[in-house]
Design a protein around this motif. Structure first.
Motif, short mmCIF file in Angstrom:
data_model
loop_
_atom_site.label_atom_id
_atom_site.label_comp_id
_atom_site.label_asym_id
_atom_site.label_seq_id
_atom_site.Cartn_x
_atom_site.Cartn_y
_atom_site.Cartn_z
N ALA A 49 0.86 -1.19 0.00
CA ALA A 49 0.00 0.00 0.00
C ALA A 49 0.89 1.24 0.00
CB ALA A 49 -0.90 0.00 1.23
N ASP A 50 0.34 2.37 -0.41
CA ASP A 50 1.09 3.62 -0.36
C ASP A 50 1.42 3.94 1.09
OD1 ASP A 50 0.57 3.72 -3.05
OD2 ASP A 50 -0.82 5.41 -2.94
N GLY A 51 2.60 4.53 1.31
CA GLY A 51 2.98 4.86 2.67
C GLY A 51 4.27 5.64 2.74
N LEU A 52 4.79 5.75 3.94
CA LEU A 52 6.01 6.49 4.21
C LEU A 52 7.02 5.58 4.89
CD1 LEU A 52 4.34 9.69 5.67
CD2 LEU A 52 5.52 9.53 3.47
N LEU A 53 8.29 5.73 4.53
CA LEU A 53 9.36 4.97 5.16
C LEU A 53 9.61 5.56 6.54
CD1 LEU A 53 11.57 2.78 4.90
CD2 LEU A 53 13.07 4.58 4.02
N VAL A 54 9.51 4.73 7.57
CA VAL A 54 9.73 5.17 8.93
C VAL A 54 11.22 5.16 9.25
CG1 VAL A 54 9.29 4.63 11.36
CG2 VAL A 54 7.46 4.36 9.68
N GLU A 55 11.87 4.04 8.92
CA GLU A 55 13.32 3.96 9.12
C GLU A 55 13.88 2.93 8.15
OE1 GLU A 55 14.18 0.86 12.66
OE2 GLU A 55 13.33 2.75 13.33
N GLY A 56 15.16 3.08 7.84
CA GLY A 56 15.82 2.15 6.93
C GLY A 56 16.97 2.83 6.22
N ASN A 57 17.88 2.01 5.72
CA ASN A 57 19.05 2.50 5.00
C ASN A 57 19.11 1.85 3.63
OD1 ASN A 57 20.11 4.01 7.23
ND2 ASN A 57 20.76 2.08 8.13
N ASN A 58 19.48 2.63 2.65
CA ASN A 58 19.72 2.11 1.30
C ASN A 58 18.55 1.30 0.75
OD1 ASN A 58 21.35 2.01 -0.96
ND2 ASN A 58 22.21 0.05 -0.40
N LEU A 59 17.33 1.75 0.98
CA LEU A 59 16.16 1.08 0.43
C LEU A 59 15.94 1.57 -0.99
CD1 LEU A 59 13.72 -0.82 0.96
CD2 LEU A 59 12.43 1.24 1.54
N GLN A 60 15.91 0.62 -1.92
CA GLN A 60 15.65 0.95 -3.32
C GLN A 60 14.48 0.12 -3.80
OE1 GLN A 60 19.41 0.04 -5.19
NE2 GLN A 60 20.14 2.13 -4.91
N VAL A 61 13.59 0.76 -4.55
CA VAL A 61 12.42 0.08 -5.09
C VAL A 61 12.29 0.36 -6.58
CG1 VAL A 61 11.14 0.16 -2.91
CG2 VAL A 61 10.86 2.00 -4.56
N GLU A 62 11.66 -0.57 -7.25
CA GLU A 62 11.24 -0.36 -8.64
C GLU A 62 9.78 0.02 -8.56
OE1 GLU A 62 11.68 -3.58 -11.41
OE2 GLU A 62 13.85 -3.59 -11.16
N GLU A 63 9.46 1.26 -8.93
CA GLU A 63 8.08 1.71 -8.90
C GLU A 63 7.37 1.25 -10.16
OE1 GLU A 63 8.03 5.91 -8.21
OE2 GLU A 63 8.60 5.69 -6.11
N ASP A 64 6.09 0.92 -10.01
CA ASP A 64 5.26 0.46 -11.13
C ASP A 64 5.33 1.37 -12.34
OD1 ASP A 64 4.09 -1.99 -10.87
OD2 ASP A 64 2.17 -1.25 -10.12
N ASP A 65 5.33 2.68 -12.10
CA ASP A 65 5.26 3.63 -13.20
C ASP A 65 6.63 4.14 -13.66
OD1 ASP A 65 5.87 5.11 -10.98
OD2 ASP A 65 4.39 6.67 -11.36
N GLN A 66 7.72 3.52 -13.21
CA GLN A 66 9.06 4.01 -13.55
C GLN A 66 9.77 3.15 -14.59
OE1 GLN A 66 10.51 6.90 -12.48
NE2 GLN A 66 8.55 7.33 -11.53
N ASP A 67 9.08 2.25 -15.26
CA ASP A 67 9.65 1.42 -16.33
C ASP A 67 10.95 0.73 -15.91
OD1 ASP A 67 7.59 2.07 -18.08
OD2 ASP A 67 8.59 3.93 -18.66
N GLY A 68 10.94 0.14 -14.73
CA GLY A 68 12.08 -0.65 -14.29
C GLY A 68 13.21 0.14 -13.65
N GLU A 69 13.08 1.46 -13.59
CA GLU A 69 14.11 2.27 -12.93
C GLU A 69 13.99 2.11 -11.43
OE1 GLU A 69 14.55 6.35 -14.15
OE2 GLU A 69 13.59 5.89 -16.06
N THR A 70 15.15 2.10 -10.74
CA THR A 70 15.11 2.02 -9.29
C THR A 70 15.05 3.42 -8.69
OG1 THR A 70 17.52 1.95 -9.10
CG2 THR A 70 16.36 -0.16 -9.20
N VAL A 71 14.36 3.52 -7.57
CA VAL A 71 14.19 4.78 -6.86
C VAL A 71 14.75 4.58 -5.45
CG1 VAL A 71 12.51 6.42 -5.94
CG2 VAL A 71 12.13 5.37 -8.18
#
Length: 144
Positions: free
Chosen positions: A102-124
């Motif tokens: 679900a949509d949300g906010l990162l509370v804590e973490g380091n070096n988290l990278q995601v591939e967003e559905d609408d980013q054509d495979g680019e990591t964010v």
């Protein structure tokens, strides 16, 4: 919700305690995962989240039921639940390969990278201070 949808970091930072303010609004203790939301609101929001997840899973790569499990922090304990049981205010524990439920906010973490559905495979890069925004359907590709 508008802050998350629009990735409005400036507006988020204007809140007295940022992400903690959002958690307080949702009546969630981000340290223990305790939900203090009134039952009726939880039931209504669960229905909305389930509808969103069901239509998303139809187009998702994740299909079998064991992969539809996600780990959440509830009552100061980590617990695996079905993605269908996620409620507003849940603190979700993500690892590499997980789909953000679900949509949300990162509370804590380091070096988290995601591939967003609408980013054509680019990591964010997701960072609690610079870009704490997480979107449903994103896949975790790196996490420390």
């Amino acid at each position: 919700m508008k802050i998350v949808k629009e990735k409005d970091l400036d507006r988020l930072k204007k809140l007295p305690n940022g992400v903690e303010s959002v958690a307080k609004t949702l009546e969630t203790d981000i340290k223990t995962g305790s939900l203090m939301i009134k039952r009726r609101l939880v039931d209504n929001m669960r229905d909305l989240v389930q509808k969103h997840i069901k239509s998303h899973l139809r187009r998702s790569k994740v299909r079998n039921s064991s992969e539809n499990q996600i780990e959440v922090l509830r009552g100061n304990k980590r617990k695996k639940i079905s993605m269908y049981e996620i409620v507003v205010g849940d603190v979700v524990c993500l690892k590499i390969g997980d789909e953000v439920p679900a949509d949300g906010l990162l509370v804590e973490g380091n070096n988290l990278q995601v591939e967003e559905d609408d980013q054509d495979g680019e990591t964010v890069q997701v960072d609690p201070d610079k870009n704490p925004f997480l979107f449903s359907g994103s896949i975790v590709v790196n996490s420390d």
